[in-house]
Motif scaffolding. Structure first.
Motif, PDB file in Angstrom:
ATOM      1  N   ARG A  96       0.851  -1.196   0.000  1.00  0.00           N
ATOM      2  CA  ARG A  96       0.000   0.000   0.000  1.00  0.00           C
ATOM      3  C   ARG A  96       0.883   1.241   0.000  1.00  0.00           C
ATOM      4  O   ARG A  96       0.978   1.965   0.986  1.00  0.00           O
ATOM      5  CB  ARG A  96      -0.898  -0.032   1.238  1.00  0.00           C
ATOM      6  CG  ARG A  96      -2.004   1.025   1.256  1.00  0.00           C
ATOM      7  CD  ARG A  96      -3.161   0.668   0.364  1.00  0.00           C
ATOM      8  NE  ARG A  96      -4.184   1.695   0.375  1.00  0.00           N
ATOM      9  CZ  ARG A  96      -5.157   1.788   1.282  1.00  0.00           C
ATOM     10  NH1 ARG A  96      -5.233   0.911   2.277  1.00  0.00           N
ATOM     11  NH2 ARG A  96      -6.068   2.733   1.191  1.00  0.00           N
ATOM     12  N   ALA A 126       0.506   3.998  -1.627  1.00  0.00           N
ATOM     13  CA  ALA A 126      -0.281   5.220  -1.720  1.00  0.00           C
ATOM     14  C   ALA A 126      -1.737   4.884  -1.430  1.00  0.00           C
ATOM     15  O   ALA A 126      -2.148   3.722  -1.500  1.00  0.00           O
ATOM     16  CB  ALA A 126      -0.141   5.852  -3.114  1.00  0.00           C
ATOM     17  N   GLU A 127      -2.517   5.894  -1.133  1.00  0.00           N
ATOM     18  CA  GLU A 127      -3.914   5.694  -0.738  1.00  0.00           C
ATOM     19  C   GLU A 127      -4.695   4.879  -1.760  1.00  0.00           C
ATOM     20  O   GLU A 127      -5.480   3.999  -1.400  1.00  0.00           O
ATOM     21  CB  GLU A 127      -4.593   7.062  -0.536  1.00  0.00           C
ATOM     22  CG  GLU A 127      -6.042   6.985  -0.096  1.00  0.00           C
ATOM     23  CD  GLU A 127      -6.223   6.379   1.291  1.00  0.00           C
ATOM     24  OE1 GLU A 127      -7.293   5.790   1.529  1.00  0.00           O
ATOM     25  OE2 GLU A 127      -5.301   6.493   2.113  1.00  0.00           O
ATOM     26  N   ARG A 128      -4.459   5.146  -3.037  1.00  0.00           N
ATOM     27  CA  ARG A 128      -5.245   4.469  -4.079  1.00  0.00           C
ATOM     28  C   ARG A 128      -4.503   3.297  -4.714  1.00  0.00           C
ATOM     29  O   ARG A 128      -4.941   2.780  -5.749  1.00  0.00           O
ATOM     30  CB  ARG A 128      -5.643   5.486  -5.158  1.00  0.00           C
ATOM     31  CG  ARG A 128      -6.562   6.580  -4.625  1.00  0.00           C
ATOM     32  CD  ARG A 128      -7.083   7.466  -5.743  1.00  0.00           C
ATOM     33  NE  ARG A 128      -7.975   8.491  -5.233  1.00  0.00           N
ATOM     34  CZ  ARG A 128      -8.624   9.379  -5.986  1.00  0.00           C
ATOM     35  NH1 ARG A 128      -8.453   9.356  -7.306  1.00  0.00           N
ATOM     36  NH2 ARG A 128      -9.413  10.278  -5.444  1.00  0.00           N
ATOM     37  N   TRP A 185      -6.398  -5.020  -0.140  1.00  0.00           N
ATOM     38  CA  TRP A 185      -6.564  -3.933   0.820  1.00  0.00           C
ATOM     39  C   TRP A 185      -6.637  -4.522   2.224  1.00  0.00           C
ATOM     40  O   TRP A 185      -7.532  -5.307   2.535  1.00  0.00           O
ATOM     41  CB  TRP A 185      -7.832  -3.141   0.511  1.00  0.00           C
ATOM     42  CG  TRP A 185      -7.861  -2.664  -0.905  1.00  0.00           C
ATOM     43  CD1 TRP A 185      -8.418  -3.300  -1.977  1.00  0.00           C
ATOM     44  CD2 TRP A 185      -7.256  -1.485  -1.416  1.00  0.00           C
ATOM     45  NE1 TRP A 185      -8.206  -2.587  -3.123  1.00  0.00           N
ATOM     46  CE2 TRP A 185      -7.499  -1.458  -2.823  1.00  0.00           C
ATOM     47  CE3 TRP A 185      -6.540  -0.435  -0.837  1.00  0.00           C
ATOM     48  CZ2 TRP A 185      -7.046  -0.429  -3.636  1.00  0.00           C
ATOM     49  CZ3 TRP A 185      -6.088   0.586  -1.653  1.00  0.00           C
ATOM     50  CH2 TRP A 185      -6.353   0.584  -3.036  1.00  0.00           C
ATOM     51  N   SER A 224       3.616   1.690   7.712  1.00  0.00           N
ATOM     52  CA  SER A 224       2.515   2.165   6.876  1.00  0.00           C
ATOM     53  C   SER A 224       2.617   3.642   6.521  1.00  0.00           C
ATOM     54  O   SER A 224       1.678   4.235   5.997  1.00  0.00           O
ATOM     55  CB  SER A 224       1.175   1.900   7.568  1.00  0.00           C
ATOM     56  OG  SER A 224       1.137   2.528   8.837  1.00  0.00           O
TER      57      SER A 224
END
Length: 278
Positions: free
Chosen positions: A192, A194-196, A219, A227
């Motif tokens: 993860r 980046a957020e998207r 996810w 993180s």
């Protein structure tokens, strides 16, 4: 055959089909490890999109399907999607006698499946949440090849492992995780950066380096201590992240023009460990 037994048998066959593995033991593991033993007493809360649905009764037949079952709804912690884990376990192909480190074990359901598949090999299960770790220790007491550690796998040294199975999202795996892999070892983790951007990544240790293969969307809740990235990090978009074919500790090899991401102690490259491009 009772309704619960029938549901469990079908569930095991469904998980084996999703795993895409020729190893018949995988279906047997899903058939013989009782999921309800790791969820607490029913009725259970099922996570459905943004909502929650409570099972009408405590009949385990309700949870022998591909559903997310809440372990701590307020913290967003659930038991995980069985089909996803079946695919992941099929990818890492556990073998008898192998050593496994499970990071983010929750209450131990998927730990138990891994323990069945690698027995007589050992499983070390890390869980940061004290309540979940205590529940996992109770739930896994009958599994003589499992040790539960209430601790942070980011800051704790990992044992040498054939498999590292990560169930918490990281912006990048710590270099120490890579170095804990034995020759031919496999690590699977939710990336993860980046957020998207959310990808499941399979890493394989080879003589030339660490090959990596992002293979599906993924996810998970964030991994404490792994993180967040610093401002100097090179963060990829999803397309660039998906082109990654190797991962390197910066202390072993400096990033070059093939870098798809540079985060913390590691960097990802579009070039494979053998020199080929993805």
């Amino acid at each position: 055959m009772t309704g619960t037994a029938e549901a469990r048998e079908f569930y095991a066959r469904l998980m084996a089909a999703h795993a895409g593995s020729a190893d018949a033991r995988l279906g047997e593991a899903f058939a013989t490890v009782p999921r309800e033993a790791f969820l607490g007493p029913g009725p259970w809360t099922i996570i459905a999109g943004e909502g929650r649905v409570t099972t009408p009764t405590a009949d385990p037949a309700h949870i022998y399907q591909n559903v997310l079952v809440a372990l701590d709804a307020d913290k967003g912690i659930n038991n995980g999607e069985p089909c996803l884990h079946a695919m992941w376990i099929g990818r890492i192909a556990p073998r008898p006698g192998e050593a496994v480190t499970h990071i983010g074990a929750g209450t131990g359901y998927y730990t138990a499946l891994l323990a069945k598949l690698v027995a007589p090999g050992a499983v070390i299960a890390f869980e940061l949440d004290a309540v979940l770790a205590a529940r996992a220790e109770r739930n896994l007491a009958a599994y003589g090849n499992v040790t539960v550690i209430h601790g942070n796998a980011v800051t704790s040294p990992l044992p040498a492992s054939d498999i590292i199975y990560v169930n918490a999202g990281v912006v990048a795996p710590p270099a120490a995780w890579l170095k804990a892999l034995k020759p031919g070892g496999r690590m699977i983790f939710p990336w993860r950066p980046a957020e998207r951007v959310g990808l499941a990544v399979l890493v394989t240790g080879t003589e030339r380096g660490f090959a990596c293969h992002p293979f599906m969307g993924s996810w998970f809740i964030p991994c404490v201590g792994a993180s967040a990235s610093d401002p100097s990090a090179k963060i990829p978009d999803r397309q660039r992240a998906a082109r990654s074919r190797s991962i390197w500790p910066i202390s072993d090899k400096a990033p070059d023009r093939t870098a798809t991401a540079i985060i913390g102690e590691v960097w990802f490259s579009s070039r494979g460990v053998g020199g080929g491009r993805g």
